[in-house]
Motif scaffolding. Structure first.
Motif, PDB file in Angstrom:
ATOM      1  N   LEU A   1      14.356  25.219  -6.306  1.00 36.10           N
ATOM      2  CA  LEU A   1      14.965  24.017  -6.869  1.00 36.10           C
ATOM      3  C   LEU A   1      14.608  23.845  -8.342  1.00 36.10           C
ATOM      4  O   LEU A   1      15.462  23.486  -9.165  1.00 36.10           O
ATOM      5  CB  LEU A   1      14.525  22.790  -6.070  1.00 36.10           C
ATOM      6  CG  LEU A   1      15.128  22.679  -4.660  1.00 36.10           C
ATOM      7  CD1 LEU A   1      14.425  21.582  -3.865  1.00 36.10           C
ATOM      8  CD2 LEU A   1      16.630  22.403  -4.727  1.00 36.10           C
TER       9      LEU A   1
ATOM     10  N   GLN B   1      18.350  16.090 -10.357  1.00 38.84           N
ATOM     11  CA  GLN B   1      19.652  16.407  -9.770  1.00 38.84           C
ATOM     12  C   GLN B   1      19.660  17.715  -8.993  1.00 38.84           C
ATOM     13  O   GLN B   1      20.616  17.981  -8.248  1.00 38.84           O
ATOM     14  CB  GLN B   1      20.709  16.463 -10.876  1.00 38.84           C
ATOM     15  CG  GLN B   1      20.933  15.136 -11.570  1.00 38.84           C
ATOM     16  CD  GLN B   1      21.920  15.241 -12.721  1.00 38.84           C
ATOM     17  OE1 GLN B   1      22.227  16.338 -13.197  1.00 38.84           O
ATOM     18  NE2 GLN B   1      22.412  14.097 -13.181  1.00 38.84           N
TER      19      GLN B   1
ATOM     20  N   SER C   1      19.566  20.512  -6.389  1.00 40.43           N
ATOM     21  CA  SER C   1      19.714  20.394  -4.941  1.00 40.43           C
ATOM     22  C   SER C   1      20.179  21.715  -4.357  1.00 40.43           C
ATOM     23  O   SER C   1      20.739  22.565  -5.048  1.00 40.43           O
ATOM     24  CB  SER C   1      20.724  19.300  -4.587  1.00 40.43           C
ATOM     25  OG  SER C   1      22.017  19.646  -5.067  1.00 40.43           O
ATOM     26  N   ASP C   2      19.922  21.872  -3.082  1.00 42.87           N
ATOM     27  CA  ASP C   2      20.412  23.007  -2.310  1.00 42.87           C
ATOM     28  C   ASP C   2      20.949  22.419  -1.012  1.00 42.87           C
ATOM     29  O   ASP C   2      20.212  22.219  -0.048  1.00 42.87           O
ATOM     30  CB  ASP C   2      19.285  23.996  -2.049  1.00 42.87           C
ATOM     31  CG  ASP C   2      19.767  25.228  -1.305  1.00 42.87           C
ATOM     32  OD1 ASP C   2      20.986  25.346  -1.109  1.00 42.87           O
ATOM     33  OD2 ASP C   2      18.918  26.061  -0.913  1.00 42.87           O
TER      34      ASP C   2
ATOM     35  N   GLU D   1      21.565  19.608   1.251  1.00 42.48           N
ATOM     36  CA  GLU D   1      20.962  18.289   1.387  1.00 42.48           C
ATOM     37  C   GLU D   1      19.562  18.218   0.775  1.00 42.48           C
ATOM     38  O   GLU D   1      18.998  17.140   0.636  1.00 42.48           O
ATOM     39  CB  GLU D   1      20.878  17.916   2.875  1.00 42.48           C
ATOM     40  CG  GLU D   1      22.219  17.765   3.562  1.00 42.48           C
ATOM     41  CD  GLU D   1      23.007  16.600   2.979  1.00 42.48           C
ATOM     42  OE1 GLU D   1      22.405  15.531   2.754  1.00 42.48           O
ATOM     43  OE2 GLU D   1      24.226  16.762   2.761  1.00 42.48           O
ATOM     44  N   ASP D   2      18.989  19.369   0.413  1.00 34.75           N
ATOM     45  CA  ASP D   2      17.603  19.423  -0.052  1.00 34.75           C
ATOM     46  C   ASP D   2      17.511  19.049  -1.520  1.00 34.75           C
ATOM     47  O   ASP D   2      18.235  19.581  -2.367  1.00 34.75           O
ATOM     48  CB  ASP D   2      17.040  20.836   0.163  1.00 34.75           C
ATOM     49  CG  ASP D   2      15.540  20.904  -0.076  1.00 34.75           C
ATOM     50  OD1 ASP D   2      14.903  19.826  -0.119  1.00 34.75           O
ATOM     51  OD2 ASP D   2      15.012  22.014  -0.214  1.00 34.75           O
ATOM     52  N   ARG D   3      16.619  18.108  -1.819  1.00 35.47           N
ATOM     53  CA  ARG D   3      16.332  17.713  -3.194  1.00 35.47           C
ATOM     54  C   ARG D   3      14.829  17.564  -3.367  1.00 35.47           C
ATOM     55  O   ARG D   3      14.087  17.417  -2.399  1.00 35.47           O
ATOM     56  CB  ARG D   3      17.022  16.380  -3.543  1.00 35.47           C
ATOM     57  CG  ARG D   3      18.528  16.460  -3.633  1.00 35.47           C
ATOM     58  CD  ARG D   3      19.121  15.117  -4.051  1.00 35.47           C
ATOM     59  NE  ARG D   3      20.571  15.181  -4.136  1.00 35.47           N
ATOM     60  CZ  ARG D   3      21.233  15.540  -5.222  1.00 35.47           C
ATOM     61  NH1 ARG D   3      20.568  15.887  -6.314  1.00 35.47           N
ATOM     62  NH2 ARG D   3      22.559  15.568  -5.228  1.00 35.47           N
TER      63      ARG D   3
END
Length: 399
Positions: A102, A218, A220-221, A223-225
């Motif tokens: 990320l 900002q 993200s992958d 839903e992953d933040r």
């Protein structure tokens, strides 16, 4: 001296910190892999063994993340900086993989390279202030990396002078030997900077900009933040790792070239050697001298097995001068074409800011060459630290 004696001299004797390389060579030749009698730490000084351990998936950060940071080499108790969330530097897969992925989405080569004109402009302003003589660290090498990272992260100009000394205090947590007072200052600095970044994150959420902090928010992958704590911890890592290390790279660069006028003349004659010169400084006198790993399983190093649950310490600066990978390793030679170095580590924890450090070194060297023909160094005052080793004062005369 025994290997333990040599190691303790390296980390505790001010004269050794000023020139550790004879001791590194002695360790590499007599005890390239040994276990200390005091703490049980395994110490590695050869290039191949150090690189292999840094890359080995059986090696990583200690599983207990309630206390992170380097092991006290001398075996004495060490209190670490108290923090709720740790950066990716102290995480293992899969957590490390997730966080680094990320962060890498925001810390892109394009974003770094875009800073080149700004770095050149900042350098010119600072060199104007230096005006050819004075303390190079105080006037150029200290403020430039801090301002560059602040520009990258998106810290407003009005806050940068306040932030710089706090980040400098934070780097005590990276050292194998720190006083209680240094740890107190690091904890106080961590609290202040975390509170500041929390407020700045609120501002960036409401008003996004094209900076690293907005990018981290900002990133993200699916839903992953990154959580807010993860953003803050990794911004602190980017500051601490990229600020002090580049300060020392710039200072070491000036010191090395002033001490080797033949190499400086080569650069004057051919500016295309600038990138190679920066690489040679990184090999010959790296800012980061040591790195550590914890073994999750038995690891074979040659005919020796390092047991699971061990702490290992790689002497990166010693490995960089290993004659098995570098001809005439104690010679400063900017025309090397096959440079191998561990100055940015190796493996999954390879320094994310390596490209930024190289960019700053190249820009500062080009601007110095364009202004000054004669370089000389006077007073040098060394910091009493070995992980990030360098001078806190460097008086120069440039003409």
């Amino acid at each position: 001296m025994t290997p333990d004696d040599l190691l303790m001299t390296l980390i505790g004797d001010p004269s050794a910190i000023a020139d550790p390389y004879p001791l590194y060579r002695q360790l590499r030749e007599t005890a390239p892999l040994f276990q200390t009698q005091t703490s049980g730490t395994w110490v590695i000084s050869g290039f191949e063994n150090a690189r292999n351990l840094l890359r080995d998936p059986r090696c990583g950060s200690p599983p207990d993340q309630s206390s992170v940071g380097p092991v006290s080499i001398d075996g004495s108790p060490r209190r670490e900086v108290d923090q709720d969330t740790v950066s990716m530097l102290f995480l293992n897969p899969p957590d490390h993989t997730r966080i680094r992925g990320l962060v890498s989405r925001a810390f892109t080569p394009r974003r770094v390279e875009r800073l080149r004109p700004e770095v050149a402009a900042m350098t010119d302003v600072l060199l104007d202030e230096l005006d050819g003589s004075g303390d190079f660290v105080d006037v150029v090498a200290f403020p430039l990396p801090a301002n560059v990272i602040s520009e990258l992260v998106g810290v407003p100009r009005a806050d940068r002078d306040w932030l710089r000394p706090l980040v400098a205090d934070l780097t005590a947590s990276l050292e194998p030997v720190s006083t209680p007072e240094e740890i107190d200052r690091a904890e106080a600095a961590s609290l202040q900077v975390r509170e500041y970044l929390s407020e700045l994150i609120k501002v960036r959420r409401a008003d996004p900009l094209d900076d690293l902090l907005t990018g981290l928010i900002q990133a993200s992958d699916g839903e992953d933040r990154l959580s807010e704590d993860e953003v803050i911890s990794n911004v602190l890592l980017i500051y601490a790792a990229g600020f002090e290390t580049t300060t020392q790279l710039l200072s070491n660069m000036v010191r090395a070239l002033a001490a080797h006028p033949d190499q400086l003349q080569l650069l004057r004659n051919d500016h295309s050697l600038i990138p190679a010169a920066v690489e040679e400084v990184l090999r010959y006198d790296p800012p980061v001298q040591v790195d550590g790993r914890y073994t999750f399983a038995d690891v074979e190093v040659g005919d020796i097995t390092i047991p699971a649950g061990s702490t290992t310490l790689m002497l990166l600066a010693a490995a960089n001068r290993d004659p098995f990978v570098c001809a005439d390793p104690d010679r400063f030679n900017i025309t090397r074409s096959d440079t191998q170095l561990l100055s940015f580590g190796s493996g999954i924890h390879y320094c994310l800011g390596a490209a930024l450090a190289r960019l700053e070194g190249q820009v500062v060297l080009e601007r110095l060459l364009s202004r000054y023909q004669s370089w000389s160094v006077g007073e040098e005052v060394w910091r009493p630290r070995i992980t990030i080793r360098g001078v806190e004062r460097l008086v120069v005369e440039l003409q």
